[in-house]
Design an enzyme around this catalytic site. Structure first.
Site, PDB file in Angstrom:
ATOM      1  CE1 TYR A 218      -4.020  -2.011   4.913  1.00  0.00           C
ATOM      2  CE2 TYR A 218      -3.002   0.122   4.483  1.00  0.00           C
ATOM      3  CZ  TYR A 218      -3.639  -1.012   4.025  1.00  0.00           C
ATOM      4  OH  TYR A 218      -3.879  -1.174   2.678  1.00  0.00           O
TER       5      TYR A 218
ATOM      6  CB  SER B   2      -0.869   0.009   1.268  1.00  0.00           C
ATOM      7  OG  SER B   2      -1.462   1.276   1.457  1.00  0.00           O
TER       8      SER B   2
HETATM    9  N1  LIG Z   1      -8.851  -0.699  -1.756  1.00  0.00           N
HETATM   10  C1  LIG Z   1      -7.834   0.144  -1.619  1.00  0.00           C
HETATM   11  O1  LIG Z   1      -7.974   1.359  -1.765  1.00  0.00           O
HETATM   12  C2  LIG Z   1      -6.455  -0.403  -1.285  1.00  0.00           C
HETATM   13  C3  LIG Z   1      -5.381   0.500  -1.245  1.00  0.00           C
HETATM   14  C4  LIG Z   1      -4.120   0.016  -0.966  1.00  0.00           C
HETATM   15  C5  LIG Z   1      -3.921  -1.322  -0.730  1.00  0.00           C
HETATM   16  N2  LIG Z   1      -4.968  -2.164  -0.746  1.00  0.00           N
HETATM   17  C6  LIG Z   1      -4.713  -3.580  -0.479  1.00  0.00           C
HETATM   18  O2  LIG Z   1      -5.217  -4.348  -1.546  1.00  0.00           O
HETATM   19  C7  LIG Z   1      -5.632  -5.621  -1.086  1.00  0.00           C
HETATM   20  C8  LIG Z   1      -7.086  -5.866  -1.522  1.00  0.00           C
HETATM   21  O3  LIG Z   1      -7.878  -4.821  -1.018  1.00  0.00           O
HETATM   22  P1  LIG Z   1      -9.433  -4.692  -1.379  1.00  0.00           P
HETATM   23  O4  LIG Z   1      -9.809  -3.304  -1.013  1.00  0.00           O
HETATM   24  O5  LIG Z   1      -9.662  -5.194  -2.753  1.00  0.00           O
HETATM   25  O6  LIG Z   1     -10.043  -5.722  -0.283  1.00  0.00           O
HETATM   26  P2  LIG Z   1     -11.526  -6.277  -0.100  1.00  0.00           P
HETATM   27  O7  LIG Z   1     -12.511  -5.511  -0.889  1.00  0.00           O
HETATM   28  O8  LIG Z   1     -11.727  -6.398   1.376  1.00  0.00           O
HETATM   29  O9  LIG Z   1     -11.419  -7.751  -0.747  1.00  0.00           O
HETATM   30  C9  LIG Z   1     -10.669  -8.699  -0.105  1.00  0.00           C
HETATM   31  C10 LIG Z   1     -10.695 -10.022  -0.867  1.00  0.00           C
HETATM   32  O10 LIG Z   1      -9.931 -10.957  -0.121  1.00  0.00           O
HETATM   33  C11 LIG Z   1     -10.777 -12.021   0.373  1.00  0.00           C
HETATM   34  N3  LIG Z   1     -10.304 -12.335   1.720  1.00  0.00           N
HETATM   35  C12 LIG Z   1     -10.314 -11.528   2.804  1.00  0.00           C
HETATM   36  N4  LIG Z   1      -9.775 -12.177   3.854  1.00  0.00           N
HETATM   37  C13 LIG Z   1      -9.423 -13.412   3.412  1.00  0.00           C
HETATM   38  C14 LIG Z   1      -8.831 -14.543   4.027  1.00  0.00           C
HETATM   39  N5  LIG Z   1      -8.497 -14.534   5.314  1.00  0.00           N
HETATM   40  N6  LIG Z   1      -8.594 -15.644   3.279  1.00  0.00           N
HETATM   41  C15 LIG Z   1      -8.941 -15.675   1.961  1.00  0.00           C
HETATM   42  N7  LIG Z   1      -9.500 -14.624   1.334  1.00  0.00           N
HETATM   43  C16 LIG Z   1      -9.739 -13.510   2.054  1.00  0.00           C
HETATM   44  C17 LIG Z   1     -12.190 -11.460   0.293  1.00  0.00           C
HETATM   45  O11 LIG Z   1     -13.182 -12.474   0.167  1.00  0.00           O
HETATM   46  P3  LIG Z   1     -13.863 -13.141   1.479  1.00  0.00           P
HETATM   47  O12 LIG Z   1     -14.368 -12.025   2.330  1.00  0.00           O
HETATM   48  O13 LIG Z   1     -14.937 -14.026   0.936  1.00  0.00           O
HETATM   49  O14 LIG Z   1     -12.790 -13.934   2.156  1.00  0.00           O
HETATM   50  C18 LIG Z   1     -12.084 -10.622  -0.985  1.00  0.00           C
HETATM   51  O15 LIG Z   1     -12.124 -11.460  -2.113  1.00  0.00           O
HETATM   52  C19 LIG Z   1      -5.434  -5.604   0.434  1.00  0.00           C
HETATM   53  O16 LIG Z   1      -4.191  -6.175   0.755  1.00  0.00           O
HETATM   54  C20 LIG Z   1      -5.426  -4.116   0.759  1.00  0.00           C
HETATM   55  O17 LIG Z   1      -4.709  -3.813   1.943  1.00  0.00           O
HETATM   56  C21 LIG Z   1      -6.243  -1.746  -1.022  1.00  0.00           C
END
Ligand SMILES: NC(=O)c1ccc[n+]([C@@H]2O[C@H](COP(=O)([O-])OP(=O)(O)OC[C@H]3O[C@@H](n4cnc5c(N)ncnc54)[C@H](OP(=O)(O)O)[C@@H]3O)[C@@H](O)[C@H]2O)c1
Length: 271
Positions: A170, A156
């Site tokens: 985080y 991130s």
């Molecule tokens: N969105 C942003 O703005 C942003 C910015 C910087 C970095 N990131 C990083 O990008 C990554 C994805 O973020 P996102 O916003 O797309 O997340 P999200 O919307 O919460 O999606 C998370 C995905 O991971 C799965 N998941 C969560 N916990 C899990 C576990 N313990 N085992 C297996 N699968 C799991 C979820 O499905 P289930 O709930 O069904 O398990 C879902 O498919 C993360 O590492 C986050 O820190 C995001």
């Protein structure tokens, strides 16, 4: 051969040479993970995807299949001690090899440092750090067998620099990924296994955390965008997916040990 839905089937685009490669993406039922899987699928990769909720994962897998990809969906919790290994082994069992691993799963537990507990820290370390490290331990021997590979961690902007009050867990876990990936890159370079991070900025997608914040506080978020996001908009999940697909490909053969900002200049780090 690339599946019929692949972007370069007409021969007009840069070929990432991912057709037929096997890629495993954690947390791919929605958000960034799904967009990463879709970008890889469109380049012709075979996909292993996981998430905890089997029904949501199957919907995502079906959509990738409709784009022409071969997909195995593995419902598993990668924060559990054996979850990440189970996932990687299932990918290799289904496709007979592994070339690409994307450690996307991650989350946050917000709170002022003094109020955070050991349990908070340990839970997020399991989710953000150990899940990916365990997946790598399972994946590296498979990549070695395949003659090389590419690992990408989703860190991130707040792993590269201070994110602000309430983000100690985080920030620390996302920085740990960048640090560990750098050392893994040194150790695995002689074997043709590249290890990189991407550092997304604030990415908005339907149902995601930024989308919820915009809906809850449209005016506040307008101000947030004006102050923090130089492009005047949130990032899009596809914009992260495409960078990860490039890093996963041999077109990125000189990139290892790097952390690529995908943040529209949101970050202020010089490195
Ligand atoms: N969105 C942003 O703005 C942003 C910015 C910087 C970095 N990131 C990083 O990008 C990554 C994805 O973020 P996102 O916003 O797309 O997340 P999200 O919307 O919460 O999606 C998370 C995905 O991971 C799965 N998941 C969560 N916990 C899990 C576990 N313990 N085992 C297996 N699968 C799991 C979820 O499905 P289930 O709930 O069904 O398990 C879902 O498919 C993360 O590492 C986050 O820190 C995001």
């Amino acid at each position: 051969m690339a599946p019929s839905g692949s972007r370069h089937s007409a021969g007009k685009f840069m070929d990432l040479k991912l057709a037929g490669k096997v890629a495993a993406v954690t947390g791919a039922s929605r958000g960034l993970g799904f967009a990463i899987a879709r970008s890889l699928a469109e380049e012709g990769a075979k996909l292993a995807v996981c998430a905890r909720d089997a029904a949501g994962l199957e919907v995502a897998a079906e959509s990738l299949r409709n784009a022409g990809a071969e997909v195995v969906a593995v419902p598993v919790d990668v924060a559990s001690p054996s979850g990440a290994t189970t996932f990687v082994e299932a990918a290799a069992e289904r496709f007979g090899a592994l070339h690409v691993l994307v450690n996307n799963v991650g989350g946050n537990r917000r709170g002022r440092f003094e109020e955070t507990t050991d349990e908070d820290w340990l839970d997020v370390i399991q989710l953000n750090v150990l899940s990916g490290l365990r997946a790598c331990r399972a994946a590296v021997p498979l990549m070695r067998e395949a003659g090389g590979g590419s690992i990408v961690f989703v860190s991130s902007v707040f792993g590269r620099e201070k994110g602000g009050p309430g983000l100690s867990i985080y920030n620390a876990t996302k920085s740990a990924l960048i640090s560990a990936a750098g050392i893994m890159a040194l150790e695995l370079a002689p074997e043709g296994i590249r290890v990189n991070c991407v550092a997304p900025g604030s990415i908005r997608f339907e149902g995601g955390s930024w989308d919820k914040r915009v809906k809850a506080d449209p005016e506040g978020m307008k101000a947030f965008v004006a102050v923090n996001l130089p492009l005047g908009r949130f990032g899009r999940a596809r914009e992260v997916g495409d960078v990860v697909a490039f890093l996963a490909s041999e077109r990125a053969s000189l990139i290892t040990g790097a952390c690529i900002a995908v943040d529209g200049a949101q970050g202020k780090s010089l490195v």
